[in-house]
Design a protein around this motif. Structure first.
Motif, PDB file in Angstrom:
ATOM      1  N   GLN A   1       0.713  -1.777   0.144  1.00  0.00           N
ATOM      2  CA  GLN A   1       0.036   0.240   0.084  1.00  0.00           C
ATOM      3  C   GLN A   1       0.871   1.358   0.147  1.00  0.00           C
ATOM      4  N   ASP A   2       0.611   1.995  -0.267  1.00  0.00           N
ATOM      5  CA  ASP A   2       0.942   3.897  -0.288  1.00  0.00           C
ATOM      6  C   ASP A   2      -0.273   4.211  -0.503  1.00  0.00           C
ATOM      7  N   THR A   3      -0.279   5.445   0.801  1.00  0.00           N
ATOM      8  CA  THR A   3      -0.803   6.711   1.251  1.00  0.00           C
ATOM      9  C   THR A   3      -0.041   7.474   0.914  1.00  0.00           C
ATOM     10  N   ILE A   4       0.015   8.228   0.062  1.00  0.00           N
ATOM     11  CA  ILE A   4       0.679   9.591  -0.138  1.00  0.00           C
ATOM     12  C   ILE A   4      -0.390  10.623   0.363  1.00  0.00           C
ATOM     13  N   LEU A   5       0.314  11.600   1.157  1.00  0.00           N
ATOM     14  CA  LEU A   5      -0.349  12.423   2.029  1.00  0.00           C
ATOM     15  C   LEU A   5       0.372  13.689   1.154  1.00  0.00           C
ATOM     16  N   LEU A   6      -0.066  14.860   1.024  1.00  0.00           N
ATOM     17  CA  LEU A   6      -0.283  16.008  -0.013  1.00  0.00           C
ATOM     18  C   LEU A   6       0.151  17.220   1.273  1.00  0.00           C
ATOM     19  N   VAL A   7       1.018  17.065   1.860  1.00  0.00           N
ATOM     20  CA  VAL A   7       1.843  17.808   2.277  1.00  0.00           C
ATOM     21  C   VAL A   7       1.535  19.321   1.627  1.00  0.00           C
ATOM     22  N   ASP A   8       2.287  19.292   0.641  1.00  0.00           N
ATOM     23  CA  ASP A   8       2.376  20.562  -0.081  1.00  0.00           C
ATOM     24  C   ASP A   8       1.357  20.833  -1.302  1.00  0.00           C
ATOM     25  N   LYS A   9       0.835  21.369  -2.170  1.00  0.00           N
ATOM     26  CA  LYS A   9       0.415  20.889  -3.270  1.00  0.00           C
ATOM     27  C   LYS A   9       0.892  22.679  -4.228  1.00  0.00           C
ATOM     28  N   GLY A  10       1.891  23.594  -3.539  1.00  0.00           N
ATOM     29  CA  GLY A  10       1.769  24.275  -4.317  1.00  0.00           C
ATOM     30  C   GLY A  10       2.878  23.353  -5.919  1.00  0.00           C
ATOM     31  N   GLU A  11       3.701  24.253  -6.598  1.00  0.00           N
ATOM     32  CA  GLU A  11       4.326  24.297  -7.775  1.00  0.00           C
ATOM     33  C   GLU A  11       5.633  23.617  -7.091  1.00  0.00           C
ATOM     34  N   LYS A  12       6.553  23.013  -7.705  1.00  0.00           N
ATOM     35  CA  LYS A  12       7.938  22.530  -7.606  1.00  0.00           C
ATOM     36  C   LYS A  12       8.340  23.275  -7.243  1.00  0.00           C
ATOM     37  N   GLN A  13       9.295  23.414  -6.147  1.00  0.00           N
ATOM     38  CA  GLN A  13      10.413  24.321  -5.503  1.00  0.00           C
ATOM     39  C   GLN A  13      11.578  23.829  -6.586  1.00  0.00           C
ATOM     40  N   VAL A  14      12.016  22.731  -7.006  1.00  0.00           N
ATOM     41  CA  VAL A  14      12.956  22.705  -7.742  1.00  0.00           C
ATOM     42  C   VAL A  14      12.412  21.521  -8.629  1.00  0.00           C
ATOM     43  N   SER A  15      12.596  22.387 -10.281  1.00  0.00           N
ATOM     44  CA  SER A  15      12.471  21.115 -11.521  1.00  0.00           C
ATOM     45  C   SER A  15      13.278  20.068 -11.021  1.00  0.00           C
ATOM     46  N   SER A  16      12.432  19.346 -11.971  1.00  0.00           N
ATOM     47  CA  SER A  16      13.646  17.933 -12.026  1.00  0.00           C
ATOM     48  C   SER A  16      15.187  18.187 -13.062  1.00  0.00           C
ATOM     49  N   THR A  17      15.123  18.932 -14.194  1.00  0.00           N
ATOM     50  CA  THR A  17      15.938  19.419 -14.155  1.00  0.00           C
ATOM     51  C   THR A  17      16.951  20.099 -13.307  1.00  0.00           C
ATOM     52  N   VAL A  18      16.618  21.208 -13.009  1.00  0.00           N
ATOM     53  CA  VAL A  18      17.323  21.793 -11.713  1.00  0.00           C
ATOM     54  C   VAL A  18      18.183  20.594 -11.035  1.00  0.00           C
ATOM     55  N   GLY A  19      17.025  20.361 -10.275  1.00  0.00           N
ATOM     56  CA  GLY A  19      17.841  19.351  -9.580  1.00  0.00           C
ATOM     57  C   GLY A  19      19.207  18.382 -10.010  1.00  0.00           C
ATOM     58  N   HIS A  20      18.566  17.469 -11.211  1.00  0.00           N
ATOM     59  CA  HIS A  20      19.366  16.576 -11.303  1.00  0.00           C
ATOM     60  C   HIS A  20      21.050  17.075 -11.709  1.00  0.00           C
ATOM     61  N   ASN A  21      20.944  18.470 -12.109  1.00  0.00           N
ATOM     62  CA  ASN A  21      21.948  19.320 -12.835  1.00  0.00           C
ATOM     63  C   ASN A  21      22.486  19.745 -10.587  1.00  0.00           C
ATOM     64  N   LEU A  22      22.331  19.408  -9.812  1.00  0.00           N
ATOM     65  CA  LEU A  22      23.344  20.063  -8.966  1.00  0.00           C
ATOM     66  C   LEU A  22      23.683  18.632  -8.452  1.00  0.00           C
ATOM     67  N   MET A  23      23.421  17.606  -9.163  1.00  0.00           N
ATOM     68  CA  MET A  23      25.097  16.333  -8.799  1.00  0.00           C
ATOM     69  C   MET A  23      25.971  16.308  -9.270  1.00  0.00           C
ATOM     70  N   TYR A  24      25.979  17.680 -10.146  1.00  0.00           N
ATOM     71  CA  TYR A  24      26.790  18.062 -11.026  1.00  0.00           C
ATOM     72  C   TYR A  24      28.363  18.365  -9.575  1.00  0.00           C
ATOM     73  N   GLY A  25      29.363  17.873  -9.765  1.00  0.00           N
ATOM     74  CA  GLY A  25      30.427  18.462  -8.727  1.00  0.00           C
ATOM     75  C   GLY A  25      29.692  18.499  -7.580  1.00  0.00           C
ATOM     76  N   HIS A  26      28.683  18.075  -7.035  1.00  0.00           N
ATOM     77  CA  HIS A  26      28.141  17.823  -6.006  1.00  0.00           C
ATOM     78  C   HIS A  26      29.550  16.908  -4.892  1.00  0.00           C
ATOM     79  N   PRO A  27      29.872  17.080  -3.672  1.00  0.00           N
ATOM     80  CA  PRO A  27      30.925  16.489  -3.273  1.00  0.00           C
ATOM     81  C   PRO A  27      30.208  15.565  -3.040  1.00  0.00           C
ATOM     82  N   TYR A  28      29.439  14.851  -2.556  1.00  0.00           N
ATOM     83  CA  TYR A  28      28.773  13.412  -1.989  1.00  0.00           C
ATOM     84  C   TYR A  28      28.455  12.178  -3.234  1.00  0.00           C
ATOM     85  N   ALA A  29      29.097  12.994  -5.210  1.00  0.00           N
ATOM     86  CA  ALA A  29      28.328  12.882  -6.061  1.00  0.00           C
ATOM     87  C   ALA A  29      28.386  11.275  -5.708  1.00  0.00           C
TER      88      ALA A  29
END
Ligand code: 2P0
Length: 361
Positions: free
Chosen positions: A208-236
């Motif tokens: 089962q997966d019950t999804i609790l909608l804590v914040d329904k706003g627009e995504k704060q970080v788009s997936s493109t920006v998010g994935h890009n954060l892993m470039y040069g990330h010290p722990y990547a």
């Protein structure tokens, strides 16, 4: 399999017009995809549960046009024209054109709707891109006199969906899908998702997966920006290695049915994903105070009852509460009395593990 195997032979049939509809589900990663190389190639393998109720339903209408100079399409969401969806689809068409040689021959109307609330913070890119990829595959199938095997159809649909949005390649089939080349799952590929091929304990059937909608706003970080954060990330590099290790541990857990160890892996994966965002430059905190309230409540309830309730997170504040079917009565009671109060407008979605997309005749 290489990309070249998805380049079509010249089509043997001609089709003037038609209409095709697919419904395709969302999925929730247990081991997370976070970080990618060029051409939508993941930095590490991921594995997901396909969902059952959170779906996109897409109808694609196609009409042959006179010239083949450019893409021609319109997009509607819930019957309303959505020009702001066009750039993402244009990018997708550009990426897949060499694998679908008919794209510039038709005028398309894309009509789409989701079964989950629109701005619920639930990513619709996985279900949306997979539904569109499947519609396009149905057209390609009609243009060929030779029959496609179901395996090829699904594999190419997943391959195309990946070029639209990485996680979308995990939404074609179910119930567990692996994406990203690794030595743990035979047949795994960076190019498309594959069905998890090994034994899975009864404990995980109808999870089962019950999804609790804590914040329904627009995504704060788009997936493109998010994935890009892993470039040069010290722990990547350590994180990418850890994903392989967690997939290997999960394989043993899925076989043995050890729910305590399962929870340990999925919660660690969720918090690691968020830790990557907190330790990147720029840095982000995507959890909200209520996300933490919910996590602490889940931990306390688990400690007090011994029930197998755990959580995972996407790149946002919503909480996916995961638990086995056989414990659902008590856990649902707890969710309703203790957790739903932390959701925006008390909204939540009850879902469970599903088996992939369906064509609607
Ligand atoms: C996942 N996420 O494995 C991870 C965990 C979110 C958190 O895949 O840029 O929308 O379209 O390839 O698939 C979200 O990223 O990214 C995602 P793109 P996508 O589900």
């Amino acid at each position: 399999m290489t990309e070249a195997q998805f380049i079509p032979q010249p089509y043997t049939k001609s089709v003037e017009q038609g209409k095709v509809t697919w419904e395709s589900p969302s999925n929730i990663a247990l081991v997370k995809y976070w970080g990618k190389k060029e051409h939508q190639i993941p930095e590490n393998p991921s594995i997901s549960f396909t969902l059952n109720n959170c779906k996109t339903i897409t109808t694609l209408t196609y009409t042959k046009k006179d010239n083949s100079n450019e893409f021609d399409f319109e997009v509607y969401l819930d019957g309303e024209k959505k020009d702001d969806f066009k750039p993402k689809i244009e990018t997708f068409f550009n990426r897949v054109e060499q694998y679908l040689s008919f794209l510039k021959d038709y005028k398309f109307v894309v009509e789409t709707q989701n079964t989950f609330p629109h701005s619920s913070g639930i990513a619709s890119s996985a279900s949306g891109m997979s539904a569109l990829a499947l519609c396009l595959m149905s057209i390609e199938k009609q243009l060929n006199s030779e029959k496609f095997s179901d395996e090829y159809f699904n594999q190419k649909a997943s391959f195309l969906a990946r070029l639209g949005s990485g996680s979308a390649c995990r939404s074609i089939e179910g119930d567990l899908i692996v994406w990203g080349k690794n030595n743990i799952v035979e047949g795994s590929s960076d190019l498309f998702g594959v069905k998890y091929p090994y034994g899975v304990h009864e404990n995980f059937k109808e999870y089962q997966d019950t999804i609790l909608l804590v914040d329904k706003g627009e995504k704060q970080v788009s997936s493109t920006v998010g994935h890009n954060l892993m470039y040069g990330h010290p722990y990547a590099q350590n994180r990418f290695a850890q994903a392989h290790e967690n997939l290997e541990k999960l394989k043993a857990i899925l076989e043995s049915g050890d729910l305590d160890k399962f929870i340990e892996i999925i919660e660690s994966e969720a918090l690691t994903l968020h830790a990557m965002m907190m330790t990147s430059m720029p840095y982000f905190i995507l959890m909200k105070p209520n996300t933490l309230e919910i996590i602490n409540k889940i931990w306390a309830f688990r400690e007090a009852t011994g029930l197998h309730i755990g959580f995972t997170l996407d790149a946002g504040a919503n909480v996916h509460v995961l638990y086995p079917k056989q414990e659902s009565e008590q856990i649902m009671e707890f969710i309703k009395s203790e957790l739903v109060g932390y959701c925006q407008n008390e909204q939540y979605i009850c879902d469970q593990i599903g088996f992939g997309a369906n064509q609607i005749e």
